[in-house]
Design an enzyme around this catalytic site. Structure first.
Site, PDB file in Angstrom:
ATOM      1  NE  ARG A 164      -4.058  -1.932   0.259  1.00  0.00           N
ATOM      2  CZ  ARG A 164      -4.049  -3.176  -0.223  1.00  0.00           C
ATOM      3  NH1 ARG A 164      -2.997  -3.619  -0.905  1.00  0.00           N
ATOM      4  NH2 ARG A 164      -5.084  -3.963  -0.065  1.00  0.00           N
ATOM      5  CB  SER A 238      -8.679  -1.453   4.261  1.00  0.00           C
ATOM      6  OG  SER A 238      -9.014  -2.745   3.836  1.00  0.00           O
ATOM      7  CD  GLU A 334      -5.762   1.081   2.110  1.00  0.00           C
ATOM      8  OE1 GLU A 334      -5.628  -0.093   2.475  1.00  0.00           O
ATOM      9  OE2 GLU A 334      -6.590   1.437   1.243  1.00  0.00           O
TER      10      GLU A 334
HETATM   11  P1  FAD Z   1      -8.634   8.760  -5.225  1.00  0.00           P
HETATM   12  O1  FAD Z   1      -9.351   8.372  -3.978  1.00  0.00           O
HETATM   13  O2  FAD Z   1      -9.279   9.740  -6.115  1.00  0.00           O
HETATM   14  O3  FAD Z   1      -7.187   9.284  -4.830  1.00  0.00           O
HETATM   15  C1  FAD Z   1      -6.376   8.557  -3.935  1.00  0.00           C
HETATM   16  C2  FAD Z   1      -5.016   9.285  -3.796  1.00  0.00           C
HETATM   17  O4  FAD Z   1      -4.306   9.224  -5.028  1.00  0.00           O
HETATM   18  C3  FAD Z   1      -5.170  10.787  -3.483  1.00  0.00           C
HETATM   19  O5  FAD Z   1      -4.083  11.144  -2.660  1.00  0.00           O
HETATM   20  C4  FAD Z   1      -5.067  11.441  -4.854  1.00  0.00           C
HETATM   21  O6  FAD Z   1      -4.576  12.774  -4.779  1.00  0.00           O
HETATM   22  C5  FAD Z   1      -4.094  10.529  -5.569  1.00  0.00           C
HETATM   23  N1  FAD Z   1      -4.348  10.421  -7.018  1.00  0.00           N
HETATM   24  C6  FAD Z   1      -5.478   9.937  -7.599  1.00  0.00           C
HETATM   25  N2  FAD Z   1      -5.332   9.911  -8.932  1.00  0.00           N
HETATM   26  C7  FAD Z   1      -4.103  10.405  -9.201  1.00  0.00           C
HETATM   27  C8  FAD Z   1      -3.381  10.649 -10.403  1.00  0.00           C
HETATM   28  N3  FAD Z   1      -3.897  10.398 -11.612  1.00  0.00           N
HETATM   29  N4  FAD Z   1      -2.138  11.167 -10.306  1.00  0.00           N
HETATM   30  C9  FAD Z   1      -1.590  11.439  -9.100  1.00  0.00           C
HETATM   31  N5  FAD Z   1      -2.238  11.249  -7.939  1.00  0.00           N
HETATM   32  C10 FAD Z   1      -3.474  10.726  -7.983  1.00  0.00           C
HETATM   33  N6  FAD Z   1      -7.609  -0.633  -2.426  1.00  0.00           N
HETATM   34  C11 FAD Z   1      -6.808  -1.721  -2.574  1.00  0.00           C
HETATM   35  O7  FAD Z   1      -5.602  -1.579  -2.758  1.00  0.00           O
HETATM   36  N7  FAD Z   1      -7.315  -2.974  -2.523  1.00  0.00           N
HETATM   37  C12 FAD Z   1      -8.633  -3.226  -2.324  1.00  0.00           C
HETATM   38  O8  FAD Z   1      -9.045  -4.373  -2.289  1.00  0.00           O
HETATM   39  C13 FAD Z   1      -9.504  -2.104  -2.167  1.00  0.00           C
HETATM   40  N8  FAD Z   1     -10.818  -2.279  -1.951  1.00  0.00           N
HETATM   41  C14 FAD Z   1     -11.641  -1.208  -1.804  1.00  0.00           C
HETATM   42  C15 FAD Z   1     -13.005  -1.433  -1.609  1.00  0.00           C
HETATM   43  C16 FAD Z   1     -13.878  -0.354  -1.485  1.00  0.00           C
HETATM   44  C17 FAD Z   1     -15.338  -0.623  -1.285  1.00  0.00           C
HETATM   45  C18 FAD Z   1     -13.384   0.979  -1.575  1.00  0.00           C
HETATM   46  C19 FAD Z   1     -14.325   2.128  -1.481  1.00  0.00           C
HETATM   47  C20 FAD Z   1     -12.028   1.202  -1.749  1.00  0.00           C
HETATM   48  C21 FAD Z   1     -11.138   0.118  -1.860  1.00  0.00           C
HETATM   49  N9  FAD Z   1      -9.761   0.300  -2.049  1.00  0.00           N
HETATM   50  C22 FAD Z   1      -8.930  -0.795  -2.229  1.00  0.00           C
HETATM   51  C23 FAD Z   1      -9.183   1.648  -2.088  1.00  0.00           C
HETATM   52  C24 FAD Z   1      -9.271   2.321  -3.485  1.00  0.00           C
HETATM   53  O9  FAD Z   1     -10.127   1.607  -4.324  1.00  0.00           O
HETATM   54  C25 FAD Z   1      -7.885   2.410  -4.134  1.00  0.00           C
HETATM   55  O10 FAD Z   1      -6.980   3.110  -3.306  1.00  0.00           O
HETATM   56  C26 FAD Z   1      -7.946   3.128  -5.492  1.00  0.00           C
HETATM   57  O11 FAD Z   1      -6.719   3.009  -6.174  1.00  0.00           O
HETATM   58  C27 FAD Z   1      -8.302   4.595  -5.367  1.00  0.00           C
HETATM   59  O12 FAD Z   1      -8.505   5.111  -6.662  1.00  0.00           O
HETATM   60  P2  FAD Z   1      -9.202   6.511  -6.882  1.00  0.00           P
HETATM   61  O13 FAD Z   1      -9.110   6.824  -8.326  1.00  0.00           O
HETATM   62  O14 FAD Z   1     -10.552   6.487  -6.290  1.00  0.00           O
HETATM   63  O15 FAD Z   1      -8.231   7.440  -6.038  1.00  0.00           O
HETATM   64  N1  EPU Z   2     -11.066 -10.267  10.312  1.00  0.00           N
HETATM   65  C1  EPU Z   2     -11.744 -10.340  11.501  1.00  0.00           C
HETATM   66  N2  EPU Z   2     -12.752  -9.452  11.716  1.00  0.00           N
HETATM   67  C2  EPU Z   2     -13.095  -8.509  10.820  1.00  0.00           C
HETATM   68  C3  EPU Z   2     -12.398  -8.426   9.600  1.00  0.00           C
HETATM   69  C4  EPU Z   2     -11.372  -9.334   9.367  1.00  0.00           C
HETATM   70  O1  EPU Z   2     -11.443 -11.174  12.341  1.00  0.00           O
HETATM   71  O2  EPU Z   2     -14.029  -7.748  11.088  1.00  0.00           O
HETATM   72  C5  EPU Z   2     -10.014 -11.257  10.015  1.00  0.00           C
HETATM   73  C6  EPU Z   2     -10.523 -12.267   8.978  1.00  0.00           C
HETATM   74  O3  EPU Z   2     -11.207 -13.308   9.590  1.00  0.00           O
HETATM   75  C7  EPU Z   2      -9.263 -12.731   8.317  1.00  0.00           C
HETATM   76  C8  EPU Z   2      -8.368 -11.507   8.401  1.00  0.00           C
HETATM   77  O4  EPU Z   2      -8.916 -10.646   9.397  1.00  0.00           O
HETATM   78  O5  EPU Z   2      -8.682 -13.779   9.036  1.00  0.00           O
HETATM   79  C9  EPU Z   2      -8.192 -10.783   7.087  1.00  0.00           C
HETATM   80  O6  EPU Z   2      -9.456 -10.308   6.612  1.00  0.00           O
HETATM   81  P1  EPU Z   2      -9.798 -10.136   5.053  1.00  0.00           P
HETATM   82  O7  EPU Z   2      -9.460 -11.398   4.329  1.00  0.00           O
HETATM   83  O8  EPU Z   2     -11.161  -9.607   4.937  1.00  0.00           O
HETATM   84  O9  EPU Z   2      -8.744  -9.097   4.523  1.00  0.00           O
HETATM   85  P2  EPU Z   2      -8.161  -7.752   5.143  1.00  0.00           P
HETATM   86  O10 EPU Z   2      -6.779  -8.015   5.626  1.00  0.00           O
HETATM   87  O11 EPU Z   2      -9.112  -7.179   6.118  1.00  0.00           O
HETATM   88  C10 EPU Z   2      -7.014  -6.954   2.939  1.00  0.00           C
HETATM   89  C11 EPU Z   2      -6.891  -5.650   2.223  1.00  0.00           C
HETATM   90  C12 EPU Z   2      -8.099  -5.448   1.335  1.00  0.00           C
HETATM   91  C13 EPU Z   2      -8.149  -6.574   0.298  1.00  0.00           C
HETATM   92  C14 EPU Z   2      -8.258  -7.914   1.055  1.00  0.00           C
HETATM   93  C15 EPU Z   2      -8.177  -9.098   0.129  1.00  0.00           C
HETATM   94  C16 EPU Z   2      -5.530  -4.150   3.528  1.00  0.00           C
HETATM   95  C17 EPU Z   2      -5.501  -2.978   4.444  1.00  0.00           C
HETATM   96  N3  EPU Z   2      -6.740  -4.566   3.155  1.00  0.00           N
HETATM   97  O12 EPU Z   2      -8.124  -6.848   3.833  1.00  0.00           O
HETATM   98  O13 EPU Z   2      -7.932  -4.218   0.628  1.00  0.00           O
HETATM   99  O14 EPU Z   2      -9.253  -6.437  -0.541  1.00  0.00           O
HETATM  100  O15 EPU Z   2      -7.173  -8.029   2.007  1.00  0.00           O
HETATM  101  O16 EPU Z   2      -6.877  -9.212  -0.390  1.00  0.00           O
HETATM  102  O17 EPU Z   2      -4.490  -4.674   3.178  1.00  0.00           O
HETATM  103  C18 EPU Z   2      -8.311  -1.869   0.796  1.00  0.00           C
HETATM  104  O18 EPU Z   2      -7.082  -1.730   0.753  1.00  0.00           O
HETATM  105  O19 EPU Z   2      -9.101  -0.888   0.843  1.00  0.00           O
HETATM  106  C19 EPU Z   2      -8.869  -3.215   0.797  1.00  0.00           C
HETATM  107  C20 EPU Z   2     -10.173  -3.462   0.890  1.00  0.00           C
END
Ligand code: FAD
Ligand code: EPU
Length: 338
Positions: A164, A238, A334
């Site tokens: 991240r 997250s 994050e």
């Molecule tokens: P924004 O929120 O618009 O911007 C994020 C940051 O990047 C800001 O600091 C912004 O200034 C900068 N930025 C954006 N675009 C640019 C650009 N073109 N050039 C320079 N800087 C820029 N993330 C994960 O890694 N894994 C996941 O599984 C995951 N699951 C998610 C689930 C949900 C439901 C949600 C809401 C979010 C999740 N995220 C996850 C976080 C998010 O999706 C990612 O961080 C994504 O890359 C953000 O993209 P954005 O375009 O919305 O960025």
């Molecule tokens: N867990 C709990 N309670 C909770 C949530 C999770 O006990 O309420 C435990 C689960 O049981 C599991 C562990 O925590 O053993 C991990 O949970 P999960 O598999 O849901 O993944 P996570 O670590 O919570 C990360 C990323 C996600 C990504 C998933 C799948 C980060 C900060 N988050 O979540 O990314 O989608 O793994 O790879 O690394 C994001 O970055 O926004 C994001 C959603």
């Protein structure tokens, strides 16, 4: 190019926070970005780049020129016997790009299905899910250097990708507008299905020899069962990172909490599931007025409608404090707090 003055950002962030931007510019080409930023009218304004707004928490009105990345276009840059290099405009929607790759049999991004946001933000925090990160497929990116107006190409080694994390969150934070990202995608897929519940989901779907689409569908169904849909409940995924702890220190914590969920990172360090820490500290499902901690995923803070960014930020501070007191572990946010 459209430039809106004192415009609400409510529809431009997935947390659903209602703040205004002094200026909001819808940027759809490099030329228009260049023209805008060379205009004296805006030279003294702070600049904020926004993609899908899915990793930000607005805690105040943005007294700045917000640059909304809407630069589109997908192109096959080159190919060799094993792979294609595919570039995409920073304003392309990430999940749509993943679906495009799956449709064309370009392998490597299927495990990152349904991550909200833009292509341009994908390298910023090295997005990842279900055993894959952008760094595994990243080839290069082109970025506009805001202070000089030059376009610089960043290769993999320039980006300093980590969990991240990248150079764009640290050393050059806020300096570059990412206009285009290129990924190396494979002609023969090496599927990653052992992570999390992917294999189980494939079994439930009665699939023994999965395709890219099958893996993508499995990831989508797992994600939909755990994570709130921002269209229904405001959130940014997250809210905290999973902390990385030295195994030595972890040993001591595990004496008191043997159930602690951990994953090895290297010989000396492990990743701790922050969701588990927050959950076991009693926060899961907690609701304060119209915001709180999600009931299925304690790592996700939610806005049920009308909460302020400051309220959610204060809740995150309370969680950090409580986790620190209980386990001696300091959580790091994050989400980008603005
Ligand atoms: P924004 O929120 O618009 O911007 C994020 C940051 O990047 C800001 O600091 C912004 O200034 C900068 N930025 C954006 N675009 C640019 C650009 N073109 N050039 C320079 N800087 C820029 N993330 C994960 O890694 N894994 C996941 O599984 C995951 N699951 C998610 C689930 C949900 C439901 C949600 C809401 C979010 C999740 N995220 C996850 C976080 C998010 O999706 C990612 O961080 C994504 O890359 C953000 O993209 P954005 O375009 O919305 O960025
Ligand atoms: N867990 C709990 N309670 C909770 C949530 C999770 O006990 O309420 C435990 C689960 O049981 C599991 C562990 O925590 O053993 C991990 O949970 P999960 O598999 O849901 O993944 P996570 O670590 O919570 C990360 C990323 C996600 C990504 C998933 C799948 C980060 C900060 N988050 O979540 O990314 O989608 O793994 O790879 O690394 C994001 O970055 O926004 C994001 C959603």
């Amino acid at each position: 190019m459209t430039i809106l003055k004192n415009h609400s950002l409510l529809n431009y962030n997935t947390f659903g926070i209602d703040v205004t931007a002094k200026y909001l510019a819808l940027v759809n080409s490099l030329e228009s970005l260049n023209l805008l930023l060379s205009n004296n009218l805006y030279s003294n304004e702070e600049k904020l780049i926004l993609g899908g707004g899915s990793n930000v928490l607005f805690t105040q009105d943005q007294n700045s020129l917000v640059l909304l990345n809407q630069i589109k276009g997908i192109k096959v840059e080159s190919e060799d016997a094993k792979s294609w290099i595919i570039s995409a405009g920073g304003g392309e929607n990430w999940h749509d790009f993943v679906l495009f790759c799956i449709k064309n049999n370009y392998a490597g991004v299927e495990n990152m299905s349904l991550i909200p946001g833009s292509v341009g933000a994908s390298p910023i925090q090295n997005i990842g899910a279900y055993g894959t990160e952008i760094k595994d497929v990243f080839e290069w990116l082109d970025a506009y250097h805001i202070p000089t107006g030059e376009v610089h190409r960043f290769l993999h080694s320039d980006c300093n990708f980590g969990y991240r994390d990248s150079v764009f969150k640290n050393k050059v934070k806020g300096e570059y507008f990412i206009i285009k990202v290129a990924y190396r995608l494979q002609k023969t897929a090496t599927l990653t299905t052992s992570y999390g519940a992917i294999n189980k989901a494939l079994e439930e779907m009665n699939i023994s020899i999965p395709t890219l689409k099958n893996v993508s569908d499995a990831v989508i169904s797992i994600r939909q069962s755990k994570l709130p849909d921002p269209k229904q409940i405001g959130n940014s995924g997250s809210f905290f990172k999973n902390p990385i702890i030295a195994n030595q220190n972890l040993q001591k914590i595990k004496e008191n909490y043997p159930q602690l969920s951990t994953y090895p990172v290297n010989e000396n360090e492990s990743k701790v599931a922050a969701g588990w820490l927050i959950d076991q500290a009693g926060w899961k499902g907690k609701t304060i007025n119209n915001y709180g901690v999600h009931k299925n995923q304690a790592l996700v803070l939610v806005n049920y409608g009308g909460a302020t960014g400051k309220e959610i930020y204060d809740l995150s501070s309370e969680i950090i404090q409580s986790v620190k007191e209980k386990y001696g572990i300091e959580l790091e946010r994050e989400v980008n707090v603005l």
